[in-house]
Scaffold this motif. Structure first.
Motif, mmCIF file in Angstrom:
data_model
loop_
_atom_site.group_PDB
_atom_site.id
_atom_site.type_symbol
_atom_site.label_atom_id
_atom_site.label_comp_id
_atom_site.label_asym_id
_atom_site.label_seq_id
_atom_site.Cartn_x
_atom_site.Cartn_y
_atom_site.Cartn_z
ATOM 1 N N GLN A 17 -25.809 -27.643 15.221
ATOM 2 C CA GLN A 17 -26.291 -26.725 14.192
ATOM 3 C C GLN A 17 -25.374 -25.512 14.035
ATOM 4 O OE1 GLN A 17 -30.278 -26.669 16.158
ATOM 5 N NE2 GLN A 17 -31.070 -26.753 14.067
ATOM 6 N N LEU A 18 -24.913 -24.974 15.147
ATOM 7 C CA LEU A 18 -24.062 -23.788 15.099
ATOM 8 C C LEU A 18 -22.663 -24.114 14.601
ATOM 9 C CD1 LEU A 18 -25.182 -22.168 18.479
ATOM 10 C CD2 LEU A 18 -25.878 -21.481 16.170
ATOM 11 N N ALA A 19 -22.111 -25.232 15.044
ATOM 12 C CA ALA A 19 -20.759 -25.598 14.601
ATOM 13 C C ALA A 19 -20.699 -25.767 13.090
ATOM 14 C CB ALA A 19 -20.309 -26.874 15.307
ATOM 15 N N VAL A 63 -27.267 -20.042 24.183
ATOM 16 C CA VAL A 63 -26.142 -19.156 24.492
ATOM 17 C C VAL A 63 -24.948 -19.973 24.984
ATOM 18 C CG1 VAL A 63 -25.383 -17.208 25.905
ATOM 19 C CG2 VAL A 63 -27.689 -17.222 24.936
ATOM 20 N N THR A 64 -25.213 -21.030 25.749
ATOM 21 C CA THR A 64 -24.130 -21.911 26.191
ATOM 22 C C THR A 64 -23.410 -22.530 24.997
ATOM 23 O OG1 THR A 64 -25.154 -22.445 28.314
ATOM 24 C CG2 THR A 64 -23.618 -24.052 27.421
ATOM 25 N N ALA A 65 -24.174 -23.050 24.046
ATOM 26 C CA ALA A 65 -23.566 -23.658 22.866
ATOM 27 C C ALA A 65 -22.745 -22.638 22.085
ATOM 28 C CB ALA A 65 -24.650 -24.268 21.980
ATOM 29 N N TRP A 66 -23.303 -21.443 21.911
ATOM 30 C CA TRP A 66 -22.602 -20.385 21.173
ATOM 31 C C TRP A 66 -21.293 -20.010 21.874
ATOM 32 C CZ3 TRP A 66 -23.070 -17.906 16.569
ATOM 33 C CH2 TRP A 66 -22.380 -16.710 16.411
ATOM 34 N N HIS A 67 -21.365 -19.769 23.179
ATOM 35 C CA HIS A 67 -20.186 -19.337 23.920
ATOM 36 C C HIS A 67 -19.141 -20.446 23.979
ATOM 37 C CE1 HIS A 67 -18.629 -16.952 27.665
ATOM 38 N NE2 HIS A 67 -17.818 -16.892 26.634
ATOM 39 N N ALA A 68 -19.587 -21.688 24.133
ATOM 40 C CA ALA A 68 -18.633 -22.800 24.150
ATOM 41 C C ALA A 68 -17.893 -22.916 22.834
ATOM 42 C CB ALA A 68 -19.366 -24.103 24.459
ATOM 43 N N LEU A 69 -18.577 -22.660 21.735
ATOM 44 C CA LEU A 69 -17.960 -22.801 20.419
ATOM 45 C C LEU A 69 -16.995 -21.666 20.099
ATOM 46 C CD1 LEU A 69 -21.083 -23.960 18.390
ATOM 47 C CD2 LEU A 69 -19.031 -25.326 18.814
ATOM 48 N N CYS A 70 -17.367 -20.429 20.441
ATOM 49 C CA CYS A 70 -16.556 -19.313 19.940
ATOM 50 C C CYS A 70 -16.325 -18.207 20.958
ATOM 51 C CB CYS A 70 -17.207 -18.727 18.692
ATOM 52 S SG CYS A 70 -18.879 -18.107 18.938
ATOM 53 N N GLY A 71 -16.697 -18.418 22.212
ATOM 54 C CA GLY A 71 -16.524 -17.361 23.195
ATOM 55 C C GLY A 71 -15.087 -17.122 23.603
ATOM 56 N N GLU A 72 -14.274 -18.163 23.646
ATOM 57 C CA GLU A 72 -12.887 -18.034 24.088
ATOM 58 C C GLU A 72 -11.913 -17.888 22.929
ATOM 59 O OE1 GLU A 72 -11.930 -17.677 27.178
ATOM 60 O OE2 GLU A 72 -13.975 -17.883 27.943
ATOM 61 N N ARG A 73 -12.181 -18.583 21.843
ATOM 62 C CA ARG A 73 -11.322 -18.534 20.659
ATOM 63 C C ARG A 73 -12.213 -18.592 19.422
ATOM 64 N NH1 ARG A 73 -7.175 -23.567 21.188
ATOM 65 N NH2 ARG A 73 -6.423 -23.233 23.322
ATOM 66 N N PRO A 74 -11.760 -18.080 18.305
ATOM 67 C CA PRO A 74 -12.529 -18.256 17.072
ATOM 68 C C PRO A 74 -12.612 -19.738 16.690
ATOM 69 C CG PRO A 74 -10.860 -16.550 16.814
ATOM 70 C CD PRO A 74 -10.563 -17.255 18.100
ATOM 71 N N LEU A 75 -13.779 -20.167 16.238
ATOM 72 C CA LEU A 75 -13.936 -21.501 15.664
ATOM 73 C C LEU A 75 -13.823 -21.349 14.157
ATOM 74 C CD1 LEU A 75 -14.579 -24.511 16.111
ATOM 75 C CD2 LEU A 75 -17.004 -23.924 15.853
ATOM 76 N N LEU A 76 -12.812 -21.976 13.557
ATOM 77 C CA LEU A 76 -12.497 -21.761 12.153
ATOM 78 C C LEU A 76 -12.927 -22.954 11.308
ATOM 79 C CD1 LEU A 76 -8.918 -20.243 12.598
ATOM 80 C CD2 LEU A 76 -11.100 -19.024 12.325
ATOM 81 N N PRO A 77 -13.185 -22.732 10.008
ATOM 82 C CA PRO A 77 -13.554 -23.836 9.124
ATOM 83 C C PRO A 77 -12.501 -24.938 9.154
ATOM 84 C CG PRO A 77 -13.954 -21.749 8.035
ATOM 85 C CD PRO A 77 -13.227 -21.428 9.308
#
Length: 335
Positions: A179-181, A147-161
């Motif tokens: 893996q998630l990125a 959940v930390t990895a998920w929230h860090a990647l996209c919790g505050e802003r969208p992570l775009l290609p």
């Protein structure tokens, strides 16, 4: 039932294996879970050493676990006996932004009791259903690190290609973050402590790796890899010894997500006012974040990397292995 706890907060050596009565009858809204697996996080070492807000009566160890539903209260209708579940880390944070109030401060294993007990009785809201492809061990890897990895990647802003992400190390947050990125189509740069670990990270999907033992000024290497621009998102797990370098590796207008404290609490960040970087500390995430993570993992067939399994009685040995920093991915306790 067996439990593993500390009464003195004296670190790993203060752990004691005890036998206790199982939790009593269920109240309204509660669920009894037979624990099947747990996983280790660096914060577990801090909790056992008394560096977090542990309960005065002593602490049952570890924050992350998964198990099987044994019993449900009559008013619980969306969870059934036999369901496979994982426990949330932030027990009162169901969704929305984090708030500095008691609802969002109820974290498992400081200030609440941990999961190293064969049965637990919890509120139904503290559980998420595991997808079929994840084992109990894999599900236990996710409440904090995933959940930390998920929230860090996209919790505050969208992570775009096409965005560039910087990750540190090869533990649970780092490997899951990688893996998630890649699911988002990001370019991932990782730093780690040996050429062998860097090679394994590239095999897992990292686009570029840097051995910070041989390249101590790794922030400059990150700038070189990005044409001098820096990364769009840096996830900092080191704390005191890495956070200034993480800021220096981040592009103007980019984001720094402080996650870990492996090298201690940062005292000052000298570049905080000059870097023009958004700093968004990550406090793991909500139940909604956990459910979004599980949907993404189920759809894409992602499974967490597990380094080693230990038995219940081998918890002290597992924690010493965690403390050594030699693990790649997650360390799991099988009940």
């Amino acid at each position: 039932m067996k439990t593993f706890r500390t009464d003195t907060y004296g670190g790993i050596d203060s752990l004691i294996l005890q036998h206790a009565e199982p939790p009593g009858a269920l109240a309204a809204g509660q669920v009894r879970v037979g624990m099947r697996a747990a996983s280790l996080n660096y914060r577990d070492l801090m909790a056992l050493a008394g560096q977090l807000r542990g309960p005065k009566e002593g602490l049952i160890a570890l924050s992350d676990g998964a198990g099987e539903v044994l019993e449900v209260a009559p008013d619980v209708t969306h969870i059934a006996v036999g369901d496979r579940v994982a426990l949330t880390f932030n027990t009162g944070w169901l969704g929305g932004p984090w708030r500095p109030d008691p609802t969002c401060l109820t974290t498992r294993c400081c200030p609440l009791q941990g999961v190293m007990q064969e049965q637990m009785v919890v509120q139904h809201s503290e559980l998420v259903l595991l997808p079929e492809q994840l084992s109990f061990a894999e599900g236990a890897c996710l409440p904090c690190a995933g959940v930390t990895a998920w929230h860090a990647l996209c919790g505050e802003r969208p992570l775009l290609p096409g965005m560039v992400v910087l990750l540190q190390g090869a533990g649970g947050v780092a490997t899951l973050g990688l893996q998630l990125a890649k699911l988002f189509g990001a370019r991932v740069i990782m730093i780690s402590s040996s050429d062998e670990r860097c090679q394994r990270l590239r095999a897992l999907g990292a686009d570029e790796t840097i051995n910070y033992k041989t390249v101590p000024e790794w922030q400059a290497a990150v700038r070189d890899l990005t044409g001098g621009r820096g990364v769009d998102l840096a996830i900092d797990l080191g704390g005191a010894e890495t956070i200034d370098r993480s800021i220096a590796a981040t592009a103007m207008g980019g984001r720094l997500a402080p996650v870990g404290l492996v090298t201690g609490w940062p005292n000052t960040v000298s570049s905080i006012f000059t870097a023009s970087v958004d700093i968004t500390p990550v406090r793991v995430g909500s139940r909604d974040d956990f459910q979004n993570l599980l949907r993404a993992m189920a759809f894409h067939g992602v499974q967490p990397v597990i380094d080693r399994h230990f038995s219940f009685e081998q918890l002290p040995e597992a924690l010493r292995y965690l403390e050594s920093g030699k693990h790649f991915g997650k360390i799991v306790i099988d009940f």
